[in-house]
Design a protein around this motif. Sequence first.
Motif, mmCIF file in Angstrom:
data_model
loop_
_atom_site.group_PDB
_atom_site.id
_atom_site.type_symbol
_atom_site.label_atom_id
_atom_site.label_comp_id
_atom_site.label_asym_id
_atom_site.label_seq_id
_atom_site.Cartn_x
_atom_site.Cartn_y
_atom_site.Cartn_z
ATOM 1 N N ARG A 61 0.864 -1.245 0.075
ATOM 2 C CA ARG A 61 -0.047 -0.035 0.141
ATOM 3 C C ARG A 61 0.801 1.172 0.267
ATOM 4 O O ARG A 61 0.251 2.255 -0.067
ATOM 5 C CB ARG A 61 -0.887 -0.128 1.286
ATOM 6 N N ARG A 62 2.106 1.068 0.299
ATOM 7 C CA ARG A 62 2.883 2.310 0.031
ATOM 8 C C ARG A 62 3.019 3.150 -0.882
ATOM 9 O O ARG A 62 3.622 4.263 -1.205
ATOM 10 C CB ARG A 62 4.349 1.927 0.825
ATOM 11 N N GLY A 63 3.074 2.417 -2.252
ATOM 12 C CA GLY A 63 3.283 2.866 -3.564
ATOM 13 C C GLY A 63 3.497 1.806 -4.367
ATOM 14 O O GLY A 63 3.655 0.534 -4.224
ATOM 15 N N SER A 64 3.680 2.225 -5.692
ATOM 16 C CA SER A 64 3.718 1.111 -6.816
ATOM 17 C C SER A 64 5.057 0.419 -6.989
ATOM 18 O O SER A 64 5.095 -0.699 -6.995
ATOM 19 C CB SER A 64 3.925 2.089 -8.338
ATOM 20 N N ILE A 65 5.962 1.031 -6.486
ATOM 21 C CA ILE A 65 7.434 0.375 -6.306
ATOM 22 C C ILE A 65 7.245 -0.534 -5.217
ATOM 23 O O ILE A 65 7.730 -1.736 -5.247
ATOM 24 C CB ILE A 65 8.550 1.426 -5.941
ATOM 25 N N SER A 66 6.461 -0.200 -3.977
ATOM 26 C CA SER A 66 6.500 -1.053 -2.955
ATOM 27 C C SER A 66 5.570 -2.302 -3.258
ATOM 28 O O SER A 66 5.810 -3.396 -2.971
ATOM 29 C CB SER A 66 5.955 -0.593 -1.730
ATOM 30 N N ALA A 67 4.430 -1.944 -3.875
ATOM 31 C CA ALA A 67 3.692 -2.970 -4.522
ATOM 32 C C ALA A 67 4.343 -3.846 -5.501
ATOM 33 O O ALA A 67 4.203 -5.192 -5.329
ATOM 34 C CB ALA A 67 2.301 -2.224 -5.237
ATOM 35 N N ARG A 68 5.055 -3.272 -6.244
ATOM 36 C CA ARG A 68 5.986 -4.503 -7.111
ATOM 37 C C ARG A 68 6.829 -5.314 -6.394
ATOM 38 O O ARG A 68 6.874 -6.687 -6.672
ATOM 39 C CB ARG A 68 6.766 -3.537 -8.065
ATOM 40 N N ILE A 69 7.455 -4.727 -5.477
ATOM 41 C CA ILE A 69 8.573 -5.626 -4.751
ATOM 42 C C ILE A 69 7.637 -6.719 -3.653
ATOM 43 O O ILE A 69 7.917 -7.841 -3.749
ATOM 44 C CB ILE A 69 9.398 -4.540 -3.598
ATOM 45 N N ALA A 70 6.587 -6.169 -2.945
ATOM 46 C CA ALA A 70 5.946 -7.128 -2.318
ATOM 47 C C ALA A 70 4.923 -8.266 -3.152
ATOM 48 O O ALA A 70 4.903 -9.245 -2.945
ATOM 49 C CB ALA A 70 4.460 -6.167 -1.719
ATOM 50 N N ASP A 71 4.698 -7.704 -4.391
ATOM 51 C CA ASP A 71 4.133 -8.825 -5.426
ATOM 52 C C ASP A 71 5.112 -9.839 -5.747
ATOM 53 O O ASP A 71 4.712 -11.101 -5.777
ATOM 54 C CB ASP A 71 3.395 -8.095 -6.507
ATOM 55 N N SER A 126 12.558 -6.989 -14.521
ATOM 56 C CA SER A 126 12.107 -6.227 -13.490
ATOM 57 C C SER A 126 11.812 -6.950 -12.504
ATOM 58 O O SER A 126 11.711 -6.614 -11.209
ATOM 59 C CB SER A 126 10.910 -5.360 -14.236
ATOM 60 N N PHE A 127 11.031 -8.220 -12.719
ATOM 61 C CA PHE A 127 10.728 -9.232 -11.704
ATOM 62 C C PHE A 127 11.871 -9.420 -10.805
ATOM 63 O O PHE A 127 11.711 -9.517 -9.731
ATOM 64 C CB PHE A 127 10.155 -10.421 -12.527
ATOM 65 N N ALA A 128 12.831 -9.670 -11.561
ATOM 66 C CA ALA A 128 13.929 -10.218 -10.891
ATOM 67 C C ALA A 128 14.720 -9.180 -9.767
ATOM 68 O O ALA A 128 15.038 -9.465 -8.929
ATOM 69 C CB ALA A 128 15.303 -10.942 -11.705
ATOM 70 N N GLY A 129 14.706 -8.002 -10.432
ATOM 71 C CA GLY A 129 14.939 -7.016 -9.471
ATOM 72 C C GLY A 129 14.279 -6.780 -8.444
ATOM 73 O O GLY A 129 14.848 -6.587 -7.098
ATOM 74 N N ALA A 130 12.915 -6.702 -8.570
ATOM 75 C CA ALA A 130 11.815 -6.434 -7.637
ATOM 76 C C ALA A 130 11.957 -7.751 -6.555
ATOM 77 O O ALA A 130 11.790 -7.686 -5.412
ATOM 78 C CB ALA A 130 10.409 -6.574 -8.045
ATOM 79 N N ALA A 132 14.560 -9.390 -5.820
ATOM 80 C CA ALA A 132 16.004 -9.411 -5.087
ATOM 81 C C ALA A 132 15.501 -8.480 -3.819
ATOM 82 O O ALA A 132 16.125 -8.438 -2.966
ATOM 83 C CB ALA A 132 17.116 -9.019 -5.991
ATOM 84 N N ALA A 133 15.094 -7.266 -4.383
ATOM 85 C CA ALA A 133 14.718 -5.987 -3.368
ATOM 86 C C ALA A 133 13.837 -6.667 -2.184
ATOM 87 O O ALA A 133 14.005 -6.333 -1.154
ATOM 88 C CB ALA A 133 14.075 -4.823 -3.995
ATOM 89 N N GLY A 134 12.886 -7.509 -2.598
ATOM 90 C CA GLY A 134 12.196 -8.174 -1.534
ATOM 91 C C GLY A 134 12.606 -8.942 -0.701
ATOM 92 O O GLY A 134 12.494 -9.112 0.487
ATOM 93 N N VAL A 135 13.601 -9.870 -1.275
ATOM 94 C CA VAL A 135 14.502 -10.786 -0.403
ATOM 95 C C VAL A 135 15.216 -10.137 0.809
ATOM 96 O O VAL A 135 15.197 -10.176 1.904
ATOM 97 C CB VAL A 135 15.468 -11.495 -1.312
ATOM 98 N N LEU A 136 15.888 -8.700 0.292
ATOM 99 C CA LEU A 136 16.611 -7.944 1.039
ATOM 100 C C LEU A 136 15.575 -6.976 2.202
ATOM 101 O O LEU A 136 16.002 -7.010 3.209
ATOM 102 C CB LEU A 136 17.173 -6.916 0.133
ATOM 103 N N ILE A 137 14.499 -6.693 1.787
ATOM 104 C CA ILE A 137 13.557 -5.713 2.430
ATOM 105 C C ILE A 137 12.651 -6.710 3.453
ATOM 106 O O ILE A 137 12.734 -6.540 4.465
ATOM 107 C CB ILE A 137 12.934 -4.694 1.777
ATOM 108 N N LEU A 138 11.893 -7.662 2.662
ATOM 109 C CA LEU A 138 11.035 -8.488 3.347
ATOM 110 C C LEU A 138 11.312 -9.670 3.789
ATOM 111 O O LEU A 138 10.752 -10.196 4.804
ATOM 112 C CB LEU A 138 9.853 -8.757 2.433
ATOM 113 N N GLY A 139 12.598 -10.355 3.449
ATOM 114 C CA GLY A 139 12.915 -11.422 3.731
ATOM 115 C C GLY A 139 13.396 -11.496 5.324
ATOM 116 O O GLY A 139 13.004 -12.535 5.979
ATOM 117 N N PRO A 140 14.145 -10.449 5.685
ATOM 118 C CA PRO A 140 14.291 -10.570 7.225
ATOM 119 C C PRO A 140 13.028 -10.389 8.011
ATOM 120 O O PRO A 140 12.819 -11.015 8.960
ATOM 121 C CB PRO A 140 15.196 -9.234 7.387
#
Length: 157
Positions: A61-71, A126-130, A132-140
Amino acid sequence: MSAEPVPGGLEQECEVLSRYLTGHPPTAYVVRKYIDGHEAIPFRRYPSADPLDAALAMFARRGSISARIADAYARLARPHGILRQKLTLLLAVLENAPPHYRELTSGSPHGSLVRALLETTWSLASFAGALAAGVLILGPLHFILSLRSAPSPRSTS
């Protein structure tokens, strides 16, 4: 943990997710159908015990980039979770609503094989980048939440 946002409600969520999926704000019709669709969405009937679901929905819900990462992260970690259900609902509404249906249901307007390959390559990167960001941000966060919700070992005396 509630999967619904407190500030802004489903209208705000629809706005963010619609911009993520289409790059455009939703019409009033899309917002109304998205809200109506929440009456029958599966997570309402079968509440999840996984706190990661609520965390992913809140992060998206934070924004389009956050939605992409969370998805991207949810695609692998919670493919049938709340966020993916919400995105599926919204995509179904958008596919049947002007002006978005043409964009979502037709092929490439350019018809070029090379362009289609470039768009596919970009989408995969784009999926791979998102992811990777998800693993770094949401993984912990996922790890911490799994520790908190894990059953405690029984002590034997």
